[in-house]
Design a protein around this motif. Structure first.
Motif, short mmCIF file in Angstrom:
data_model
loop_
_atom_site.label_atom_id
_atom_site.label_comp_id
_atom_site.label_asym_id
_atom_site.label_seq_id
_atom_site.Cartn_x
_atom_site.Cartn_y
_atom_site.Cartn_z
N LEU A 133 0.90 -1.04 0.21
CA LEU A 133 0.04 0.15 -0.09
C LEU A 133 0.79 1.17 -0.09
O LEU A 133 1.96 1.29 0.76
N THR A 135 0.66 5.03 0.96
CA THR A 135 -0.04 6.03 1.67
C THR A 135 0.44 7.57 1.22
O THR A 135 1.62 7.42 0.64
N ASN A 267 -14.43 7.50 0.54
CA ASN A 267 -13.43 7.32 1.70
C ASN A 267 -14.11 6.57 2.89
O ASN A 267 -14.92 7.24 3.57
N VAL A 295 -9.26 4.03 1.47
CA VAL A 295 -9.30 3.63 2.93
C VAL A 295 -8.64 4.64 3.80
O VAL A 295 -7.23 4.85 3.38
N ALA A 312 -7.79 -2.51 3.77
CA ALA A 312 -7.60 -1.81 2.36
C ALA A 312 -7.03 -3.18 1.44
O ALA A 312 -7.21 -3.08 0.44
N VAL A 318 -10.73 -0.78 -3.30
CA VAL A 318 -9.74 0.07 -2.57
C VAL A 318 -8.42 0.44 -3.51
O VAL A 318 -7.78 -0.51 -3.66
N VAL A 321 -5.09 4.48 -0.42
CA VAL A 321 -5.04 4.86 1.26
C VAL A 321 -4.47 6.15 1.63
O VAL A 321 -3.73 6.65 1.24
#
Length: 364
Positions: A133, A135, A267, A295, A312, A318, A321
């Motif tokens: 993921l 971010t 979201n 997420v 997520a 999704v 993130v």
């Protein structure tokens, strides 16, 4: 079958922030929250947490503790062995509202459940912990120069997507964004107005940003959460994808947003909807409608961020993130769940979400 829940323990949590977290609606200098442990009859312990957030969920540390130690604990410990979904439904039906408190217990339940299966939570939910993921890092609302400085620092830490908090005044917001863009010209931006604009101001500022050629991935919650007609008007008037955040609190609200074409993206936050099953239902609605989800999280303890990361990784709808909250909290003692390498989140490979139990007796 899931072993019976034999105990639910909760305690206060407090830690300073490394720097103030400022949005159009609030300023946070200290993380206030609750840590939760849920114990099963076989000795398995799961973890959850919640943050105090008057502006979104209306909950305080005291109210979260009261709900966890009262109706939630009663609903859990009065049940015999049953299925995970039935226990989660018991948490959801234990009282009205109080979604952050319910989410904390629900996280702990799902952590314990995945531990009994011997797999990470993401895998128990049908996902893959090998998923990396990425971010963003938030630049909170401040003067243009301070926001520019924060952007430079975030880029230096390895982040190539920045979430810019705006929503104070549209003219000042444009000045802030230009300063950040000049300081960090090679990154992508996500804007979050936190309900800070009216419809006309939102359209005006977003179009001005588009005309200036500033690269935007999305604009989050430009208008008040209840104003779906206004958000739909903004969505129709601009090219940048509009994401609903505070407006999304349940599968019902997600369905209404989708039906009214009020936003291009959703979201999902566990603290808003109360638990994993509700969050996954929102993602299912988005997938059926052909739209993407993010997420995210509010200012919450690291346990909440880890649980959100596993969520997520578990659902194909999704695609984004926003899970940098724990990086703002100055607390080296609460670690686990994932490793952050620049913007990359690598999930804990062991069972559950990866936090060690505290010493029994530390509860309220």
């Amino acid at each position: 079958m899931l072993p019976a829940v034999t105990d639910l323990r909760a305690r206060r949590y407090s830690a300073p922030l490394a720097r103030p977290f400022i949005t159009a609606r609030r300023r946070v200098d200290t993380m206030l929250g609750v840590l939760v442990e849920l114990e099963l009859a076989d000795g398995t312990v799961g973890h959850g947490s919640a943050g105090q957030s008057f502006g979104v969920t209306g909950e305080s540390v005291d109210s979260v503790l009261a709900v966890l130690n009262g109706p939630v604990k009663q609903a859990l410990t009065e049940r015999a062995d049953t299925g995970r979904r039935e226990v989660a439904a018991g948490i959801a039906g234990s009282c009205v509202g109080n979604f952050a408190a319910k989410a904390a217990a629900d996280m702990a339940l799902h952590d314990a459940w995945a531990r009994t299966l011997g797999v990470p939570l993401a895998e128990a939910l049908g996902g893959d912990t090998a998923t990396v993921l990425r971010t963003d890092m938030t630049v909170s609302l401040d003067t243009p120069q301070r926001m520019a400085d924060a952007a430079v620092e975030a880029v230096g830490d390895g982040f190539d997507v920045l979430k810019i908090k705006l929503g104070n005044d549209w003219r000042a917001d444009l000045e802030r964004l230009r300063a950040v863009r000049d300081a960090a010209p090679d990154v992508r931006f996500r804007l979050d107005a936190n309900q800070g604009w009216d419809v006309k101001a939102a359209i005006r500022v977003i179009r001005a940003i588009e005309d200036a050629g500033i690269p935007l991935e999305l604009v989050e919650q430009p208008v008040a959460d209840h104003d779906l007609a206004g958000m739909a008007a903004v969505t129709a008037a601009v090219d940048v994808p509009v994401m609903a955040d505070e407006s999304v609190s349940s599968p019902h609200s997600a369905l209404e947003i989708v039906q009214r074409r009020a936003a291009d993206m959703l979201n999902i936050k566990l603290a808003k909807c109360g638990g994993m099953d509700e969050a996954l239902a929102i993602a299912d609605i988005a997938r059926a409608a052909g739209i993407e989800c993010m997420v995210g999280a509010m200012m919450e303890p690291r346990i909440s961020i880890a649980a959100a990361a596993h969520l997520a990784a578990a659902h194909p709808a999704v695609t984004l993130v926003d899970l940098d909250s724990a990086e703002w909290i100055d607390d080296p003692d609460l670690s686990g769940g994932y490793t952050l390498r620049g913007s990359e989140m690598h999930l804990h490979p062991g069972p559950g979400i990866g936090f060690a139990p505290w010493v029994k007796g530390e509860q309220e």
